[in-house]
Design a protein around this motif. Structure first.
Motif, mmCIF file in Angstrom:
data_model
loop_
_atom_site.group_PDB
_atom_site.id
_atom_site.type_symbol
_atom_site.label_atom_id
_atom_site.label_comp_id
_atom_site.label_asym_id
_atom_site.label_seq_id
_atom_site.Cartn_x
_atom_site.Cartn_y
_atom_site.Cartn_z
ATOM 1 N N ASN A 5 -21.884 21.518 5.142
ATOM 2 C CA ASN A 5 -20.613 21.410 5.855
ATOM 3 C C ASN A 5 -19.836 22.715 5.726
ATOM 4 O O ASN A 5 -19.281 23.010 4.678
ATOM 5 C CB ASN A 5 -19.760 20.265 5.288
ATOM 6 N N PRO A 6 -19.781 23.510 6.783
ATOM 7 C CA PRO A 6 -18.991 24.737 6.702
ATOM 8 C C PRO A 6 -17.510 24.401 6.503
ATOM 9 O O PRO A 6 -17.073 23.298 6.786
ATOM 10 C CB PRO A 6 -19.238 25.411 8.054
ATOM 11 N N PRO A 7 -16.719 25.340 6.022
ATOM 12 C CA PRO A 7 -15.304 25.081 5.714
ATOM 13 C C PRO A 7 -14.467 24.562 6.880
ATOM 14 O O PRO A 7 -13.502 23.875 6.667
ATOM 15 C CB PRO A 7 -14.791 26.440 5.247
ATOM 16 N N ASP A 8 -14.852 24.864 8.125
ATOM 17 C CA ASP A 8 -14.051 24.399 9.254
ATOM 18 C C ASP A 8 -14.433 22.990 9.721
ATOM 19 O O ASP A 8 -13.872 22.469 10.658
ATOM 20 C CB ASP A 8 -14.136 25.378 10.423
ATOM 21 N N THR A 9 -15.396 22.355 9.053
ATOM 22 C CA THR A 9 -15.820 21.004 9.380
ATOM 23 C C THR A 9 -15.292 20.051 8.308
ATOM 24 O O THR A 9 -15.486 20.290 7.121
ATOM 25 C CB THR A 9 -17.366 20.906 9.429
ATOM 26 N N PRO A 10 -14.607 18.956 8.711
ATOM 27 C CA PRO A 10 -14.104 18.014 7.704
ATOM 28 C C PRO A 10 -15.236 17.403 6.886
ATOM 29 O O PRO A 10 -16.308 17.118 7.399
ATOM 30 C CB PRO A 10 -13.412 16.941 8.537
ATOM 31 N N ASP A 11 -14.993 17.242 5.619
ATOM 32 C CA ASP A 11 -15.960 16.622 4.729
ATOM 33 C C ASP A 11 -15.907 15.108 4.931
ATOM 34 O O ASP A 11 -14.865 14.492 4.703
ATOM 35 C CB ASP A 11 -15.620 16.972 3.276
ATOM 36 N N PRO A 12 -17.001 14.470 5.390
ATOM 37 C CA PRO A 12 -16.963 13.027 5.640
ATOM 38 C C PRO A 12 -16.696 12.218 4.375
ATOM 39 O O PRO A 12 -16.235 11.092 4.445
ATOM 40 C CB PRO A 12 -18.339 12.714 6.225
ATOM 41 N N ASP A 13 -16.956 12.771 3.204
ATOM 42 C CA ASP A 13 -16.683 12.052 1.965
ATOM 43 C C ASP A 13 -15.185 11.987 1.671
ATOM 44 O O ASP A 13 -14.750 11.223 0.816
ATOM 45 C CB ASP A 13 -17.405 12.715 0.789
ATOM 46 N N CYS A 14 -14.383 12.797 2.359
ATOM 47 C CA CYS A 14 -12.936 12.808 2.145
ATOM 48 C C CYS A 14 -12.211 11.845 3.081
ATOM 49 O O CYS A 14 -11.005 11.680 2.969
ATOM 50 C CB CYS A 14 -12.378 14.208 2.346
ATOM 51 N N GLU A 16 -10.896 8.378 4.732
ATOM 52 C CA GLU A 16 -10.438 7.138 4.132
ATOM 53 C C GLU A 16 -10.141 6.138 5.237
ATOM 54 O O GLU A 16 -9.586 6.488 6.272
ATOM 55 C CB GLU A 16 -9.168 7.429 3.336
ATOM 56 N N SER A 17 -10.503 4.884 5.033
ATOM 57 C CA SER A 17 -10.160 3.824 5.974
ATOM 58 C C SER A 17 -8.895 3.137 5.506
ATOM 59 O O SER A 17 -8.711 2.905 4.321
ATOM 60 C CB SER A 17 -11.275 2.782 6.055
ATOM 61 N N VAL A 18 -8.043 2.833 6.446
ATOM 62 C CA VAL A 18 -6.815 2.100 6.152
ATOM 63 C C VAL A 18 -6.771 0.901 7.085
ATOM 64 O O VAL A 18 -6.888 1.047 8.302
ATOM 65 C CB VAL A 18 -5.565 2.976 6.365
ATOM 66 N N MET A 19 -6.626 -0.279 6.519
ATOM 67 C CA MET A 19 -6.551 -1.493 7.319
ATOM 68 C C MET A 19 -5.181 -2.119 7.100
ATOM 69 O O MET A 19 -4.756 -2.301 5.962
ATOM 70 C CB MET A 19 -7.653 -2.467 6.922
ATOM 71 N N VAL A 20 -4.495 -2.406 8.188
ATOM 72 C CA VAL A 20 -3.195 -3.061 8.082
ATOM 73 C C VAL A 20 -3.287 -4.415 8.769
ATOM 74 O O VAL A 20 -4.029 -4.595 9.732
ATOM 75 C CB VAL A 20 -2.062 -2.212 8.689
ATOM 76 N N SER A 21 -2.535 -5.357 8.267
ATOM 77 C CA SER A 21 -2.580 -6.703 8.822
ATOM 78 C C SER A 21 -1.775 -6.779 10.106
ATOM 79 O O SER A 21 -0.932 -5.939 10.386
ATOM 80 C CB SER A 21 -2.035 -7.701 7.801
ATOM 81 N N THR A 22 -2.031 -7.807 10.877
ATOM 82 C CA THR A 22 -1.270 -8.061 12.093
ATOM 83 C C THR A 22 -1.329 -9.552 12.372
ATOM 84 O O THR A 22 -2.014 -10.301 11.681
ATOM 85 C CB THR A 22 -1.811 -7.238 13.277
ATOM 86 N N LYS A 23 -0.598 -9.983 13.353
ATOM 87 C CA LYS A 23 -0.619 -11.379 13.791
ATOM 88 C C LYS A 23 -0.948 -11.399 15.274
ATOM 89 O O LYS A 23 -0.578 -10.492 16.016
ATOM 90 C CB LYS A 23 0.743 -12.038 13.565
ATOM 91 N N LEU A 24 -1.610 -12.451 15.693
ATOM 92 C CA LEU A 24 -2.003 -12.617 17.084
ATOM 93 C C LEU A 24 -0.771 -12.854 17.950
ATOM 94 O O LEU A 24 0.103 -13.645 17.596
ATOM 95 C CB LEU A 24 -2.960 -13.803 17.204
ATOM 96 N N ALA A 48 6.752 13.194 10.238
ATOM 97 C CA ALA A 48 8.008 13.015 9.511
ATOM 98 C C ALA A 48 7.783 12.881 8.007
ATOM 99 O O ALA A 48 8.734 12.826 7.246
ATOM 100 C CB ALA A 48 8.751 11.795 10.036
ATOM 101 N N GLY A 49 6.513 12.817 7.576
ATOM 102 C CA GLY A 49 6.212 12.796 6.159
ATOM 103 C C GLY A 49 5.865 11.439 5.581
ATOM 104 O O GLY A 49 5.694 11.302 4.370
ATOM 105 N N TYR A 50 5.744 10.417 6.419
ATOM 106 C CA TYR A 50 5.354 9.101 5.919
ATOM 107 C C TYR A 50 3.859 9.080 5.607
ATOM 108 O O TYR A 50 3.080 9.831 6.186
ATOM 109 C CB TYR A 50 5.679 8.017 6.941
ATOM 110 N N GLY A 51 3.465 8.188 4.729
ATOM 111 C CA GLY A 51 2.055 8.030 4.378
ATOM 112 C C GLY A 51 1.280 7.388 5.515
ATOM 113 O O GLY A 51 1.861 6.836 6.459
ATOM 114 N N VAL A 52 -0.034 7.424 5.408
ATOM 115 C CA VAL A 52 -0.888 6.906 6.472
ATOM 116 C C VAL A 52 -0.692 5.401 6.655
ATOM 117 O O VAL A 52 -0.537 4.922 7.781
ATOM 118 C CB VAL A 52 -2.377 7.234 6.194
#
Length: 93
Positions: A5-14, A16-24, A48-52
């Motif tokens: 992985n050259p430096p300009d390619t994102p490392d796939p090991d870095c 992260e999946s984020v799952m948020v709940s929802t309602k139908l 604005a600086g909020y987390g993912v």
């Protein structure tokens, strides 16, 4: 970075999946504009600086508020996003 992985390619090991709940949403919905709103709110929150996770929840709330509007009335307000957020993530706490 690994050797393959050259430096300009994102490392796939870095990644992260984020799952948020929802309602139908059970009433009539119009999905026009939901994706645009989701990504606009998501990118705005991240810039604005909020987390993912917090940004994802806010973006989901924005998309839901747009889905509730019918026949081309697809703009949402901060108070409508706040209402959806409260219903999804703060009610019952």
């Amino acid at each position: 970075y690994k050797d393959d992985n050259p430096p300009d390619t994102p490392d796939p090991d870095c990644l992260e999946s984020v799952m948020v709940s929802t309602k139908l949403l059970t009433e009539n919905v119009d999905p026009c504009g939901c994706g645009d709103t989701f990504f606009a709110v998501l990118s705005s929150c991240i810039m604005a600086g909020y987390g993912v996770e917090e940004s994802m929840k806010t973006a989901n709330s924005g998309a839901r508020s747009v889905a509730r509007k019918m026949y081309g009335a697809h703009c949402t307000t901060i108070s409508e996003i706040g209402y959806e957020y409260e219903e999804l993530y703060l009610a019952g706490m």
